[in-house]
Design a protein around this motif. Structure first.
Motif, PDB file in Angstrom:
ATOM      1  N   TRP A   9       0.866  -1.166   0.000  1.00 35.57           N
ATOM      2  CA  TRP A   9       0.000   0.000   0.000  1.00 35.57           C
ATOM      3  C   TRP A   9       0.902   1.216   0.000  1.00 35.57           C
ATOM      4  CZ3 TRP A   9      -4.979  -0.556  -0.900  1.00 35.57           C
ATOM      5  CH2 TRP A   9      -5.551  -1.807  -0.670  1.00 35.57           C
ATOM      6  N   LYS A  97      -7.897  -9.678  -2.831  1.00 34.29           N
ATOM      7  CA  LYS A  97      -7.941 -10.189  -1.454  1.00 34.29           C
ATOM      8  C   LYS A  97      -7.275  -9.210  -0.489  1.00 34.29           C
ATOM      9  CE  LYS A  97      -8.654 -13.517   1.549  1.00 34.29           C
ATOM     10  NZ  LYS A  97      -9.991 -13.630   2.108  1.00 34.29           N
ATOM     11  N   LYS A  98      -6.133  -8.648  -0.879  1.00 31.64           N
ATOM     12  CA  LYS A  98      -5.451  -7.651  -0.043  1.00 31.64           C
ATOM     13  C   LYS A  98      -6.348  -6.427   0.179  1.00 31.64           C
ATOM     14  CE  LYS A  98      -1.211  -9.378   0.489  1.00 31.64           C
ATOM     15  NZ  LYS A  98      -0.698  -9.746   1.796  1.00 31.64           N
ATOM     16  N   THR A  99      -7.089  -6.044  -0.856  1.00 29.41           N
ATOM     17  CA  THR A  99      -7.995  -4.901  -0.759  1.00 29.41           C
ATOM     18  C   THR A  99      -9.130  -5.205   0.210  1.00 29.41           C
ATOM     19  OG1 THR A  99      -7.444  -4.288  -3.029  1.00 29.41           O
ATOM     20  CG2 THR A  99      -9.453  -3.325  -2.099  1.00 29.41           C
ATOM     21  N   GLU A 100      -9.691  -6.401   0.117  1.00 26.96           N
ATOM     22  CA  GLU A 100     -10.754  -6.799   1.039  1.00 26.96           C
ATOM     23  C   GLU A 100     -10.244  -6.809   2.479  1.00 26.96           C
ATOM     24  OE1 GLU A 100     -12.865  -9.746  -2.249  1.00 26.96           O
ATOM     25  OE2 GLU A 100     -11.786 -10.627  -0.547  1.00 26.96           O
ATOM     26  N   GLU A 101      -9.052  -7.336   2.694  1.00 24.37           N
ATOM     27  CA  GLU A 101      -8.469  -7.385   4.042  1.00 24.37           C
ATOM     28  C   GLU A 101      -8.269  -5.987   4.612  1.00 24.37           C
ATOM     29  OE1 GLU A 101      -4.891  -9.652   3.401  1.00 24.37           O
ATOM     30  OE2 GLU A 101      -5.989 -11.552   3.218  1.00 24.37           O
ATOM     31  N   LYS A 102      -7.742  -5.086   3.805  1.00 26.61           N
ATOM     32  CA  LYS A 102      -7.500  -3.709   4.259  1.00 26.61           C
ATOM     33  C   LYS A 102      -8.825  -3.028   4.588  1.00 26.61           C
ATOM     34  CE  LYS A 102      -5.092   0.424   3.985  1.00 26.61           C
ATOM     35  NZ  LYS A 102      -3.789   0.782   4.423  1.00 26.61           N
ATOM     36  N   LYS A 104     -11.590  -4.365   5.507  1.00 28.20           N
ATOM     37  CA  LYS A 104     -12.135  -4.954   6.739  1.00 28.20           C
ATOM     38  C   LYS A 104     -11.425  -4.382   7.964  1.00 28.20           C
ATOM     39  CE  LYS A 104     -13.670  -9.316   8.606  1.00 28.20           C
ATOM     40  NZ  LYS A 104     -13.850 -10.741   8.380  1.00 28.20           N
ATOM     41  N   THR A 105     -10.104  -4.252   7.902  1.00 25.94           N
ATOM     42  CA  THR A 105      -9.365  -3.707   9.053  1.00 25.94           C
ATOM     43  C   THR A 105      -9.720  -2.238   9.313  1.00 25.94           C
ATOM     44  OG1 THR A 105      -7.410  -3.034   7.789  1.00 25.94           O
ATOM     45  CG2 THR A 105      -7.398  -5.264   8.704  1.00 25.94           C
ATOM     46  N   ASN A 129     -14.652 -14.668  -7.148  1.00 27.31           N
ATOM     47  CA  ASN A 129     -14.119 -14.181  -5.887  1.00 27.31           C
ATOM     48  C   ASN A 129     -15.214 -13.804  -4.889  1.00 27.31           C
ATOM     49  OD1 ASN A 129     -10.986 -13.894  -5.896  1.00 27.31           O
ATOM     50  ND2 ASN A 129     -11.647 -13.403  -7.972  1.00 27.31           N
ATOM     51  N   LEU A 147     -17.830  -8.387   3.811  1.00 26.63           N
ATOM     52  CA  LEU A 147     -16.468  -8.690   4.261  1.00 26.63           C
ATOM     53  C   LEU A 147     -16.434  -9.417   5.585  1.00 26.63           C
ATOM     54  CD1 LEU A 147     -14.767  -5.332   3.240  1.00 26.63           C
ATOM     55  CD2 LEU A 147     -14.750  -7.512   2.019  1.00 26.63           C
TER      56      LEU A 147
END
Length: 147
Positions: A9, A97-102, A104-105, A129, A147
């Protein structure tokens, strides 16, 4: 030239130029072409200022980029692209997936995006996906995932 190893990022003044250069390089890969819908330089500036931006690099080159707005309960994926030579290697899935994780955080409950109804490859990718079609507005399809 890539400024990161693999996936990162990025923020700061350089982001605008990286976004502009990358979006110009993949402009015609969008359906319809990105330049037919927006002024790429202005779009890159807006993404750099307000978005969360992810680079994916291989061999010292940016091969994929994601930009998303994550300042509400519903995050919005504004742009995702993988250069043609790097497609079909799972990179799109990794950066999504990295975008979804970010998101969510950062407290987002879902991630949404719009894609053109003629972009069957993108629609298939998002469905694989876990994204669902939420509504259709003219030639655009709103898709989303909890998410």
């Amino acid at each position: 030239m890539c400024v990161v190893d693999k996936v990162k990022w990025i923020k700061g003044e350089d982001v605008k130029q990286y976004l502009n250069d990358f979006l110009c390089a993949v402009d015609k890969d969008f359906i319809p072409a990105l330049s037919e819908r927006v002024n790429i330089a202005e779009y890159a500036e807006k993404l750099a200022q307000y978005g969360e931006n992810l680079l994916y690099c291989e061999d010292n080159q940016i091969v994929a980029m994601v930009s998303a707005y994550m300042n509400r309960e519903i995050a919005y994926l504004s742009s995702i692209a993988v250069k043609r030579g790097a497609q079909n290697k799972g990179i799109g899935g990794i950066v999504l997936k990295k975008t979804e994780e970010k998101a969510k955080t950062l407290g987002c409950r879902s991630l949404q995006l719009k894609t053109h109804s003629n972009n069957l490859k993108a629609i298939s990718f998002y469905e694989k996906n876990g994204y669902k079609k939420l509504e259709k507005e003219n030639e655009w399809i709103l898709m989303g995932k909890e998410l």
